[in-house]
Design an enzyme around this catalytic site. Sequence first.
Site, mmCIF file in Angstrom:
data_model
loop_
_atom_site.group_PDB
_atom_site.id
_atom_site.type_symbol
_atom_site.label_atom_id
_atom_site.label_comp_id
_atom_site.label_asym_id
_atom_site.label_seq_id
_atom_site.Cartn_x
_atom_site.Cartn_y
_atom_site.Cartn_z
ATOM 1 N N HIS A 188 0.876 -1.192 0.000
ATOM 2 C CA HIS A 188 0.000 0.000 0.000
ATOM 3 C C HIS A 188 0.901 1.226 0.000
ATOM 4 C CE1 HIS A 188 -3.709 2.312 1.577
ATOM 5 N NE2 HIS A 188 -2.766 3.203 1.323
ATOM 6 N N HIS A 246 1.548 5.395 -1.691
ATOM 7 C CA HIS A 246 1.165 6.568 -2.494
ATOM 8 C C HIS A 246 2.408 7.145 -3.148
ATOM 9 C CE1 HIS A 246 -2.890 6.708 -0.764
ATOM 10 N NE2 HIS A 246 -2.292 6.207 0.295
HETATM 11 C C1 NCD Z 1 -3.503 8.979 2.125
HETATM 12 C C2 NCD Z 1 -3.106 10.059 1.129
HETATM 13 O O1 NCD Z 1 -2.546 11.079 1.552
HETATM 14 O O2 NCD Z 1 -3.317 9.878 -0.068
HETATM 15 N N1 NCD Z 1 -3.483 9.559 3.435
HETATM 16 C C3 NCD Z 1 -3.361 8.887 4.595
HETATM 17 O O3 NCD Z 1 -3.478 9.505 5.644
HETATM 18 N N2 NCD Z 1 -3.116 7.602 4.640
HETATM 19 C C4 NCD Z 1 -4.835 8.422 1.782
HETATM 20 C C5 NCD Z 1 -5.157 7.135 2.481
HETATM 21 O O4 NCD Z 1 -4.550 6.098 2.206
HETATM 22 O O5 NCD Z 1 -6.064 7.125 3.313
HETATM 23 ZN ZN ZN Z 2 -3.122 5.124 1.756
#
Ligand code: NCD
Ligand code: ZN
Length: 351
Positions: free
Chosen positions: A17, A19
């Site tokens: 997981h 980003h």
């Molecule tokens: C994530 C993001 O910034 O895209 N933020 C987070 O707090 N984890 C989104 C997510 O995975 O919930």
């Molecule tokens: Zn996330």
Amino acid sequence: MGPSMSEITLRRPDDWHLHLRDGDMLEAVLPYTAAHFARAIVMPNLVPPVTDTAAAQAYRDRILRALPEAMEFTPLMTLYLTEDTNADDVVAGFRDDLITAVKLYPAGATTNSHSGVRNVEAVYPVLEKMAAAGVPLCIHGEVTDPEVDIFDREAVFIDRVLRPLRSAVPGLKIILEHLTTRDAVDYIREADDGIAATITTHHLIINRNAILVGGIKPHYYCMPVAKRETHRLALRQAATSGNPRYFLGTDSAPHPDSEKESACGCAGVFSAINTMACLAHVFEQEGALDRLEGFASLHGPAFYGLPANDDTIRLVRRDAPVAFPDRIETGSGTVTVFDPMFPIHWDVAED
Ligand code: NCD
Ligand code: ZN
């Protein structure tokens, strides 16, 4: 306690997981993940979100173009589920190896989730086709009902949304992501083999005091929000238990400091740089260094039906604390790095 280990070799880990963002931010953060991880499940919550296979393919190409030439890394793409998702596109994308999973964000649960799913029953027909084709569903498991306290949203999601969904679409392979509660740990442990869960590094290290004591600390604010200590202890127990249902998904989620340090700060912790070092610390504290490989490198691929990586990384325990940067500069501004609030002695050896 047995003799302390000063070095450990693991199959190369994967991040289930992550980003990566886009543009300047992607370029700045990708090398940190690629330095340690072979693959990552890449979240689709861009603006606009990655909702079809063509967009996922274009995003994958941008990621590969941003990858420094000498590095190897495989982005595993996801599609952002909406009430308009076309199941045929999902299944074709999965069969063509363009996507690895679909992501369910309840609308409004987190960063860039406004186009998420409002009524989960509306997507049951898509989920049925995914189940038939073996496409996994990654779930952000929080209700967004304003009546539900934010610290209860994960536990309520399990009862209100996840249990009915699993009865309605029993064959669907599910990853409940970024667990933050004892309730979720217990649910996963007792459920059948069709569901597994990811746990982040930071939720093994912080509880909600990190966000709220001694001033408000926006760099510890993420979704799902860290809970009280008893939940952190349950997560540590789960991650270090050796149970293959739990594996690493860092949820490393960079935001420029200007967007975190604000009257309405964004959720997200950027941990890609020191996440393996922090994990080694946690597993060592729990007397479970021998289980780190399972958590970071073996359980994830096994659940996704993918081979584990062939190569390895070496984690080394240094006598002196290792200096990680406090922040990095990106073309989109400064990004603060996760501070575990203890000295880190572990490091990934460069060899
Ligand atoms: C994530 C993001 O910034 O895209 N933020 C987070 O707090 N984890 C989104 C997510 O995975 O919930
Ligand atoms: Zn996330």
